[in-house]
Write a protein that holds these residues in place. Structure first.
Motif, mmCIF file in Angstrom:
data_model
loop_
_atom_site.group_PDB
_atom_site.id
_atom_site.type_symbol
_atom_site.label_atom_id
_atom_site.label_comp_id
_atom_site.label_asym_id
_atom_site.label_seq_id
_atom_site.Cartn_x
_atom_site.Cartn_y
_atom_site.Cartn_z
ATOM 1 N N ALA A 180 11.924 92.575 3.917
ATOM 2 C CA ALA A 180 10.784 93.058 3.141
ATOM 3 C C ALA A 180 9.561 92.266 3.565
ATOM 4 C CB ALA A 180 11.024 92.859 1.643
ATOM 5 N N SER A 235 7.686 87.150 4.769
ATOM 6 C CA SER A 235 8.900 87.965 4.899
ATOM 7 C C SER A 235 9.855 87.738 3.737
ATOM 8 C CB SER A 235 9.663 87.601 6.178
ATOM 9 O OG SER A 235 8.930 87.945 7.319
ATOM 10 N N LYS A 268 13.314 85.800 5.485
ATOM 11 C CA LYS A 268 13.278 84.513 6.199
ATOM 12 C C LYS A 268 13.615 83.428 5.171
ATOM 13 C CE LYS A 268 10.203 85.902 9.964
ATOM 14 N NZ LYS A 268 8.863 85.673 10.547
ATOM 15 N N VAL A 294 -3.272 82.809 10.455
ATOM 16 C CA VAL A 294 -1.890 83.163 10.782
ATOM 17 C C VAL A 294 -1.091 81.888 11.015
ATOM 18 C CG1 VAL A 294 -0.385 84.464 12.330
ATOM 19 C CG2 VAL A 294 -2.714 85.271 11.906
ATOM 20 N N HIS A 295 0.054 81.811 10.362
ATOM 21 C CA HIS A 295 0.899 80.635 10.558
ATOM 22 C C HIS A 295 1.576 80.738 11.926
ATOM 23 C CE1 HIS A 295 3.430 77.317 9.696
ATOM 24 N NE2 HIS A 295 4.535 78.017 9.672
ATOM 25 N N SER A 341 4.224 80.519 13.450
ATOM 26 C CA SER A 341 5.614 80.311 13.058
ATOM 27 C C SER A 341 6.515 79.706 14.128
ATOM 28 C CB SER A 341 6.234 81.651 12.667
ATOM 29 O OG SER A 341 5.638 82.135 11.501
ATOM 30 N N ASP A 376 -1.347 85.113 6.800
ATOM 31 C CA ASP A 376 0.018 85.532 7.132
ATOM 32 C C ASP A 376 0.853 84.271 7.282
ATOM 33 O OD1 ASP A 376 2.367 86.542 8.101
ATOM 34 O OD2 ASP A 376 1.585 86.986 10.105
ATOM 35 N N LEU A 377 1.703 84.014 6.285
ATOM 36 C CA LEU A 377 2.496 82.781 6.320
ATOM 37 C C LEU A 377 3.814 82.963 7.081
ATOM 38 C CD1 LEU A 377 2.285 80.914 2.907
ATOM 39 C CD2 LEU A 377 1.560 80.135 5.151
ATOM 40 N N GLY A 378 4.204 84.172 7.354
ATOM 41 C CA GLY A 378 5.428 84.395 8.139
ATOM 42 C C GLY A 378 6.687 84.114 7.353
ATOM 43 N N ARG A 434 19.305 88.208 9.980
ATOM 44 C CA ARG A 434 18.620 87.193 9.173
ATOM 45 C C ARG A 434 19.416 86.772 7.938
ATOM 46 N NH1 ARG A 434 12.334 88.892 9.530
ATOM 47 N NH2 ARG A 434 12.007 88.487 11.738
HETATM 48 C C1 LIG Z 1 8.161 86.673 11.174
HETATM 49 C C2 LIG Z 1 6.699 86.801 11.139
HETATM 50 C C3 LIG Z 1 6.100 88.073 11.077
HETATM 51 C C4 LIG Z 1 6.911 89.329 11.067
HETATM 52 O O1 LIG Z 1 7.693 89.414 9.932
HETATM 53 P P1 LIG Z 1 8.873 90.502 9.831
HETATM 54 O O2 LIG Z 1 9.374 90.357 8.438
HETATM 55 O O3 LIG Z 1 9.846 90.145 10.880
HETATM 56 O O4 LIG Z 1 8.235 91.829 10.078
HETATM 57 C C5 LIG Z 1 4.733 88.129 11.024
HETATM 58 N N1 LIG Z 1 3.981 87.018 11.063
HETATM 59 C C6 LIG Z 1 4.511 85.786 11.133
HETATM 60 C C7 LIG Z 1 3.604 84.603 11.182
HETATM 61 C C8 LIG Z 1 5.899 85.634 11.175
HETATM 62 O O5 LIG Z 1 6.445 84.425 11.245
#
Ligand SMILES: *Cc1c(COP(=O)(O)O)cnc(C)c1O
Length: 474
Positions: free
Chosen positions: A311, A301, A304, A234-235, A237, A267-269, A106
């Motif tokens: 983290a 994350s 990302k 939850v996004h 992603s 959870d925005l990812g 990453r």
């Molecule tokens: C990437 C992602 C995760 C996992 O994140 P990590 O940092 O790889 O553990 C969880 N939820 C969403 C929506 C994501 O995009």
């Protein structure tokens, strides 16, 4: 056992060949291997010698070889020791154009972050020590104050990755009760992270509502009862839903959660800090927007779109975060001082407005016009190598890391073909090089995207091509 004469004579011949192979201890007395021991260590050289001799016996028994000279064996031991003493984790040149390539680690860290990591690693630090009070402190204060400033959050916590952040939030706020999630958001992020599985492990009972493509506020409202603890958003992603779709806006969900006395977890990812819309990249809502809308806990994350270390960041309102901090699992999932240092320095760059120093963000913002002259320079250099045909063409880079699906950044690519080698042969030779070069193969051409290649990697990249194309006899 084969009792035939053939076997007897064969076995006698092998026995005589095997007798010519030196014993490990005898081999290790050779001056070259003694010298090798001095820097590679006795243990590695001995292991390599054993391995080389064992392989040799297998080859002799299979009739594939005679008995090589001691010098030949010695050379093999030197090579095997070299291979064994190389680090397994090694830097690669990422010419794939995938910026947050999960398989390639990453986000590369900013120089400032590296310096801070080294400083924190080399010295003792106030990791959990309150310098004012001269007493025990908390490790999360270092990042907490920065995220408060950057995102306007009341509180934050950092854990090992976002998967852990989601798990910890669900466990802390939902265990023993129900959490409501739309059917359109029960996503899988790369194999081992599936929302329903994480939810089950967290001890919260998943209550699915709505349909794959459409979920309305009334679906959430209708599923709420006395055991409901949280609404979870939850996004999605890594995929995009188009067509006949619907999901409630964040303000409506916030309102419903408040009225029903429930937590709202999102959870925005990817966790975008800067708005990517001016680059034509949509669908990555900035973290601050969710916080402003009133979400109780937002998770994202660190490695990302933030462009920092691996983290998981939990950020939001004071009360739910205090509960999460008290969970004994936080102790198991928290990050170490090196991650805190990298994260602190990365966030400090955002606060200074210096996002250009964050490699992932710099790569995302690179314009095709900035990549083009570098691509032209590399193309010219590669075209001089025997057997290579090189072209420049327009193409696309992607952000990756399970973000911004179906969207891309315009790029200028170097397309390479070889007179005798196939694109996949060339690809595997570059991959075998040290440092390995990771490329794309498309329609039997090798594609290089310099967006993800650091400028000081351009020379080593060209050298990798020289090696790959001159060692034609491999
Ligand atoms: C990437 C992602 C995760 C996992 O994140 P990590 O940092 O790889 O553990 C969880 N939820 C969403 C929506 C994501 O995009």
């Amino acid at each position: 056992m084969d009792p035939s004469d053939n076997y007897e004579t064969g076995s006698a011949r092998y026995a005589s060949l095997l007798r010519q192979i030196p014993a490990v201890d005898e081999l290790l007395t050779r001056p070259a291997l003694r010298a090798l021991e001095a820097h590679a260590g006795r243990r590695l050289v001995r292991e390599a010698a054993r391995q080389v001799l064992a392989q040799l016996r297998v080859h002799i028994m299979a009739g594939e070889t005679g008995a090589p000279s001691v010098e030949e064996i010695e050379t093999q031991v030197v090579e095997a020791t070299g291979a064994a003493s190389e680090f397994s984790l090694c830097p690669v040149i990422n010419a794939s154009g995938v910026i947050l390539h999960t398989n390639l680690g990453r986000a590369p860290l900013a120089e400032e972050a590296l310096r801070h990591v080294v400083e924190a690693a080399r010295n003792y630090s106030n990791l959990e020590y309150d310098l004012e009070k001269g007493a025990r402190g908390k490790r999360d204060i270092h990042t907490d104050r920065l995220f408060t400033r950057l995102l306007g959050a009341e509180a934050s916590l950092v854990v090992n990755n976002n998967a852990a952040a989601v798990f910890l939030a669900l466990n802390s706020l939902g265990e023993g009760g129900e959490v409501i999630i739309s059917r359109g958001e029960l996503v899988e992020i790369g194999g081992s992270f599936r929302i329903p599985d994480i939810c089950a492990k967290s001890g919260a009972i998943l209550r699915e509502v709505g349909t794959t493509n459409r979920t309305r506020l009334a679906d959430y409202a209708g599923a709420i009862h006395e055991r409901t603890r949280a609404l979870v958003r939850v996004h999605p992603s890594n995929f995009r839903m188009v067509g006949f779709t619907e999901r409630p806006g964040l303000p409506e969900l916030v309102d419903l959660a408040r009225r029903s006395n429930l937590w709202l977890i999102e959870d925005l990812g990817s966790g975008s800090i800067v708005d990517l819309a001016p680059l034509g990249i949509g669908g990555e809502p900035p973290v601050a927007e969710s916080l402003k809308a009133g979400v109780d806990v937002v998770t994202f994350s660190g490695d990302k779109l933030l462009g920092g270390p691996q983290a998981g960041i939990l950020t939001g309102r004071r009360e739910p975060l205090a509960r999460i901090r008290k969970n004994p699992l936080y102790r198991a999932l928290r990050v170490d001082k090196l991650t805190i240092a990298a994260l602190e320095a990365t966030v400090a760059l955002y606060l200074r407005g210096d996002t250009g120093s964050i490699p992932a963000l710099r790569m995302i913002h690179l314009k095709k016009e900035e990549i083009a002259p570098r691509a032209a320079r590399l193309a010219e250099r590669l075209a001089r190598l025997p057997g290579l045909s090189v072209n420049l063409e327009d193409g696309e880079s992607v952000i990756g890391g399970g973000s911004t699906p179906g969207q891309s950044l315009p790029a200028r690519l170097v397309a390479v073909t070889h007179a005798r080698l196939s694109a996949s042969d060339l690809e595997s030779r570059l991959r075998a090089h040290r440092p390995p070069v990771i490329t794309r193969v498309e329609r039997d051409r090798l594609l290089l995207d310099l967006r993800t290649v650091f400028e000081d990697q351009e020379d080593p990249l060209a050298e990798a091509f020289e090696r790959a194309t001159t060692n034609d006899e491999r």
